[in-house]
Scaffold this active site. Structure first.
Site, short mmCIF file in Angstrom:
data_model
loop_
_atom_site.label_atom_id
_atom_site.label_comp_id
_atom_site.label_asym_id
_atom_site.label_seq_id
_atom_site.Cartn_x
_atom_site.Cartn_y
_atom_site.Cartn_z
N PHE A 1 0.46 1.25 -6.74
CA PHE A 1 0.35 0.10 -7.64
C PHE A 1 0.22 0.50 -9.11
O PHE A 1 0.24 -0.37 -9.98
CB PHE A 1 -0.75 -0.88 -7.24
CG PHE A 1 -2.05 -0.33 -6.77
CD1 PHE A 1 -2.66 -0.86 -5.65
CD2 PHE A 1 -2.71 0.68 -7.46
CE1 PHE A 1 -3.88 -0.38 -5.21
CE2 PHE A 1 -3.93 1.15 -7.03
CZ PHE A 1 -4.52 0.62 -5.90
N HIS B 1 -12.88 -1.39 -7.35
CA HIS B 1 -14.05 -0.49 -7.48
C HIS B 1 -13.68 0.98 -7.28
O HIS B 1 -14.51 1.86 -7.54
CB HIS B 1 -15.17 -0.91 -6.53
CG HIS B 1 -14.88 -0.75 -5.08
ND1 HIS B 1 -15.77 -1.16 -4.10
CD2 HIS B 1 -13.82 -0.22 -4.40
CE1 HIS B 1 -15.27 -0.89 -2.91
NE2 HIS B 1 -14.10 -0.32 -3.07
N ASP C 1 0.86 -1.19 0.00
CA ASP C 1 0.00 0.00 0.00
C ASP C 1 0.89 1.23 0.00
O ASP C 1 2.13 1.12 -0.02
CB ASP C 1 -0.96 0.00 1.21
CG ASP C 1 -2.30 0.66 0.87
OD1 ASP C 1 -2.28 1.81 0.36
OD2 ASP C 1 -3.34 0.04 1.10
N GLY D 1 4.40 1.71 -1.81
CA GLY D 1 4.46 2.15 -3.19
C GLY D 1 3.08 2.44 -3.75
O GLY D 1 2.08 2.33 -3.04
#
Length: 339
Positions: free
Chosen positions: A229, A247, A201, A227
């Site tokens: 993504f 989502h 995360d 980091g």
């Protein structure tokens, strides 16, 4: 599980549905006041109206009606003029409990409830209405801790269900992508002790992850990776999880993340995706509400059908996919990678 809305074939039912926000705000206010914790900690787990007033430093006017409404809604019980938590409220709404979900309700009260008041504007403009930028959230440790609490609330419920829904025995490692402080990953590695755990995360989550890892004694078994993504490589693992992540993004970004997850899954491994996915028929009001939440708080997010994910998985190169229910409202897609 399907929804049971009021009978909107009658004027009374339509009015009841139109005022359902009152019920919601009563519950959210009780969580804000930490009423359920106060009752749990009271002598014999119950209190009179006056005792609640004094314990919570309230005025008193309207308090009896407020407590009686919570009784009518099923989250409190009343006997001989004393109020106590209903069993489910005592299990899920007492701060500090292992199954506490109040963190998400606090987010609902402070972020989602005001945003829903601007739903018309969101539908007219397509723009988020929460007034909060997540980058700003990550820069405020107090607000970030509140957000983490809401994420923990979801995984406190879904963790055990996901652990039981998947056969972990052939695998040696798991990585939860967008896993906040690692609450889900910690549940998995504690329940399946042969697994090495990873959570990925934003770097701002790292102090909270280290705090949890130390609290649970998982040093050496659960590792945090910081980091983004979209710009950084994902940690490789036999099982990669994208839970309540896709989502937040639009369809193109969801496809990009799923292709990136394919690269992170070790040969012979699996990708697990779960979300409040949408059916072809609008049967699940709860999932449609969550999808509108995404309209109100993200730039392009929404819920989506499972078929969208299975198509992305096929295009990315996964050998097979399986779709199954997870808990009351989520859907789990398992995509398997060839050896």
């Amino acid at each position: 599980m399907t929804s049971n809305p009021p009978d909107v074939s009658t004027p009374a039912g339509i009015l009841r549905l139109g005022n359902a926000f009152c019920d919601a705000k009563a519950l959210l206010t009780a969580v804000e006041l930490d009423l359920f914790t106060a009752l749990h900690e009271a002598s014999d787990g119950a209190a009179t109206v006056d005792e609640v007033r004094d314990r919570l430093s309230l005025h008193g006017r309207g308090l009896r009606d407020f407590l009686d409404l919570l009784v009518a809604l099923g989250v409190l019980q009343r006997a001989q003029g004393r109020y106590r938590n209903a069993p489910a409220a005592d299990r899920h709404l007492v701060r500090g409990g292992e199954e506490y979900i109040g963190g998400f309700l606090l987010r609902s009260s402070r972020n989602l409830y005001p945003a829903w008041g601007r739903l018309e504007e969101a539908l007219r403009t397509g723009q988020p209405q929460s007034g909060s930028d997540f980058e700003a959230v990550t820069k405020n440790p107090a607000i970030l801790r509140q957000f983490i609490g809401s994420m923990d609330a979801f995984t406190n419920v879904l963790g055990a269900q996901l652990i039981d829904a998947f056969d972990w025995s052939p695998y040696g490692s798991v990585a939860d992508i967008g896993g906040a402080r690692g609450n889900l990953a910690s549940q998995i590695v504690r329940a399946r002790q042969h697994l090495a755990g990873h959570v990925f995360d934003l770097p701002a989550m790292e102090p909270f992850a280290k705090e949890l890892i130390a609290e649970l004694g998982l040093e050496g078994r659960l590792e945090f990776h910081g980091g983004s993504f979209f710009t950084d490589p994902l940690p490789s693992a036999d099982v990669v999880i994208l839970g309540h992540v896709l989502h937040d993004w639009d369809a193109q970004q969801r496809s990009e993340l799923l292709h990136k997850a394919y690269d992170a899954v070790n040969p012979g491994g699996a990708l697990l995706v779960y979300d409040r996915m949408l059916d072809d028929e609008p049967e699940h009001a709860e999932n449609l509400v969550i999808s509108l939440d995404m309209l109100l708080v993200t730039d392009g997010g929404s819920e989506y059908p499972a078929a969208e994910i299975t198509e992305y998985a096929r295009h990315a190169g996964f050998a097979s996919t399986e779709v199954s229910p997870l808990g009351d409202y989520d859907t789990l897609v398992v995509a398997r990678k060839s050896v």
